[in-house]
Design a protein around this motif. Structure first.
Motif, mmCIF file in Angstrom:
data_model
loop_
_atom_site.group_PDB
_atom_site.id
_atom_site.type_symbol
_atom_site.label_atom_id
_atom_site.label_comp_id
_atom_site.label_asym_id
_atom_site.label_seq_id
_atom_site.Cartn_x
_atom_site.Cartn_y
_atom_site.Cartn_z
ATOM 1 N N UNK B 13 0.839 -1.204 0.000
ATOM 2 C CA UNK B 13 0.000 0.000 0.000
ATOM 3 C C UNK B 13 0.874 1.254 0.000
ATOM 4 N N UNK B 14 1.950 1.210 0.804
ATOM 5 C CA UNK B 14 2.891 2.335 0.827
ATOM 6 C C UNK B 14 3.418 2.610 -0.578
ATOM 7 N N UNK B 17 0.789 4.200 -2.841
ATOM 8 C CA UNK B 17 0.626 5.628 -2.559
ATOM 9 C C UNK B 17 1.805 6.409 -3.138
ATOM 10 N N UNK B 18 3.000 5.882 -2.927
ATOM 11 C CA UNK B 18 4.188 6.546 -3.469
ATOM 12 C C UNK B 18 4.155 6.556 -4.997
ATOM 13 N N UNK B 20 1.416 6.742 -6.808
ATOM 14 C CA UNK B 20 0.493 7.823 -7.172
ATOM 15 C C UNK B 20 1.153 9.184 -7.021
ATOM 16 N N UNK B 21 2.013 9.298 -6.027
ATOM 17 C CA UNK B 21 2.671 10.576 -5.764
ATOM 18 C C UNK B 21 3.898 10.795 -6.639
ATOM 19 N N UNK B 45 -7.520 -0.580 -5.429
ATOM 20 C CA UNK B 45 -6.885 0.137 -4.326
ATOM 21 C C UNK B 45 -6.342 1.484 -4.817
ATOM 22 N N UNK B 47 -7.216 3.170 -7.419
ATOM 23 C CA UNK B 47 -8.311 4.059 -7.817
ATOM 24 C C UNK B 47 -8.953 4.712 -6.587
ATOM 25 N N UNK B 48 -9.169 3.912 -5.559
ATOM 26 C CA UNK B 48 -9.791 4.447 -4.337
ATOM 27 C C UNK B 48 -8.886 5.486 -3.675
ATOM 28 N N UNK B 49 -7.605 5.182 -3.643
ATOM 29 C CA UNK B 49 -6.668 6.123 -3.033
ATOM 30 C C UNK B 49 -6.596 7.431 -3.832
ATOM 31 N N UNK B 51 -8.941 8.688 -5.747
ATOM 32 C CA UNK B 51 -10.194 9.450 -5.598
ATOM 33 C C UNK B 51 -10.262 10.108 -4.219
ATOM 34 N N UNK B 52 -9.757 9.405 -3.227
ATOM 35 C CA UNK B 52 -9.719 10.008 -1.884
ATOM 36 C C UNK B 52 -8.882 11.281 -1.917
ATOM 37 N N UNK B 53 -7.755 11.162 -2.592
ATOM 38 C CA UNK B 53 -6.851 12.325 -2.678
ATOM 39 C C UNK B 53 -7.523 13.477 -3.426
ATOM 40 N N UNK B 54 -8.257 13.126 -4.471
ATOM 41 C CA UNK B 54 -8.960 14.167 -5.245
ATOM 42 C C UNK B 54 -10.011 14.872 -4.392
ATOM 43 N N UNK B 55 -10.609 14.115 -3.467
ATOM 44 C CA UNK B 55 -11.637 14.721 -2.613
ATOM 45 C C UNK B 55 -11.099 15.902 -1.825
#
Lengths: 214, 170
Positions: B13-14, B17-18, B20-21, B45, B47-49, B51-55
């Protein structure tokens, strides 16, 4: 606290001298108030924005932003550029925010309107938003409601997660820069942000679909 | 590795996230691309992360008041004329002096406590000698006395009488 503004007394690292803000700070070191004023103007909105979302109080955010500038101004004569100016100022901001929250915790002050909730606890206004949404699960949350929900989710993060998220989201800072500002390794920042994102996702999961179809 | 795992580990997961970043190096990023191509769990996972960030974009940008810089500069100038005592150059010497004083007091206190403890609990090897000191000081005189009878004879001739006009210690 004092260490938050202290800069290592070392030879100036020429690697940072190309940073225009470092140049302004070097001028401020020589009592050029106009240069310092430019730095204030460049960072006032950025600091107030970060502090506002971190503390959930515009008034406190402005006070803390002013305190950041005050500390930098007082220590200007000992300034040695050993990092980018932005890294330094956000390190001070992070320390001040932490100390501010600690102090308020010690004094057991009543949280300001819209104060903290945790992942475990829900405040009345938070449940109000949730109730509204529950009554109309398919309707589009308007922008203000969505802001409230996201804000509550943000406040549900712990202090370090929240600061890391804010620096990354609003300041577009890299893991390395966040690590420098928060005195952590990039690997620790990676893990911190990952946990923060996961926590946000759990809280906001129900709203992601709504937002998606908006 | 992720395609067969029903749940993602914290490390995976880390990395997502990295990813995506944009914080992963090219090699690791390529590996994540392959994982995403194979694993629906991972894709969901990510996609959800994302979209959460976009929120978080809905959060308002809070700006400082228009007169913030002016007010701040005025405050700084006023504050500088009233430099806090802790920011005065000489205060550093006071601070250091205070540390030295605290250490000195601590050392003296420790010494005093140590002395008290040792004098109370540890037997003094010289105590017996001190107790017998009056005897020891006149030991050579006592050694001249052969027996009790000799002392009695001395007493009879009033040898122990103090000289007239001189009182006090024997």
């Amino acid at each position: 606290m004092a260490s938050s503004t202290s800069v290592p007394v070392a030879k100036e690292d020429s690697g940072y001298l190309h940073d225009p803000e470092v140049q302004l700070m070097l001028r401020a070191r020589e009592d050029d108030d106009e240069a310092f004023s430019q730095l204030v103007k460049a960072y006032q909105d950025r600091l107030v924005n970060i502090f506002s979302h971190h503390l959930q109080s515009q008034e406190q955010a402005e006070d803390l932003a002013q305190e950041v500038f005050l500390r930098i101004y007082r220590s200007r004569h000992g300034y040695v550029p050993t990092a980018r100016f932005s890294t330094w100022i956000f390190r001070i901001a992070n320390n001040l925010a932490s100390n501010s929250r600690r102090d308020r915790g010690r004094k057991r002050e009543v949280a300001f309107a819209g104060g903290e909730s945790s992942m475990m606890g829900v405040r009345p206004e938070e449940s109000l938003v949730q109730e509204k949404s529950a009554l109309m699960p398919t309707r589009q949350l308007d922008k203000i409601e969505m802001q409230a929900v996201v804000h509550e989710a943000l406040l549900g993060l712990n202090e370090r997660q929240r600061m890391a998220v804010l620096l990354h989201k609003f300041e577009d800072m890299s893991y390395q820069d966040i690590g420098d500002a928060m005195e952590m390794t990039p690997a620790a920042v990676k893990s911190l942000l990952s946990r923060a994102r996961e926590n946000l996702r759990q809280v906001l999961d129900a709203y992601i679909q709504i937002h998606k179809s908006a | 590795m992720m395609d067969k795992a029903p749940r993602l580990t914290a490390e995976h997961r880390d990395d997502l996230v990295a990813y995506l970043d944009g914080e992963l190096d090219e090699s690791r990023s390529g590996q994540i691309d392959q994982v995403l191509a194979r694993s629906e769990v991972a894709r969901h996972e990510v996609e959800a992360l994302a979209r959460t960030w976009e929120l978080l974009d809905v959060l308002p940008r809070v700006a400082a008041p228009t007169d913030f810089a002016e007010t701040t500069m005025s405050t700084l100038k006023v504050a500088e004329t009233r430099t806090p005592i802790t920011d005065q150059p000489w205060f550093e010497y006071v601070r250091r002096g205070r540390v030295v004083a605290v250490w000195a007091i601590a050392i003296l206190l420790s010494a005093a406590i140590g002395f008290q403890i040792t004098s109370r609990w540890v037997p003094n090897p010289h105590e017996e000698v001190l107790r017998d000191l009056p005897l020891l000081e006149k030991l050579h005189q006592y050694q001249d006395v052969k027996d009790v009878e000799f002392l009695q004879q001395l007493k009879k001739i009033n040898a122990f009488a103090e000289p007239v006009g001189q009182g006090g210690s024997p």
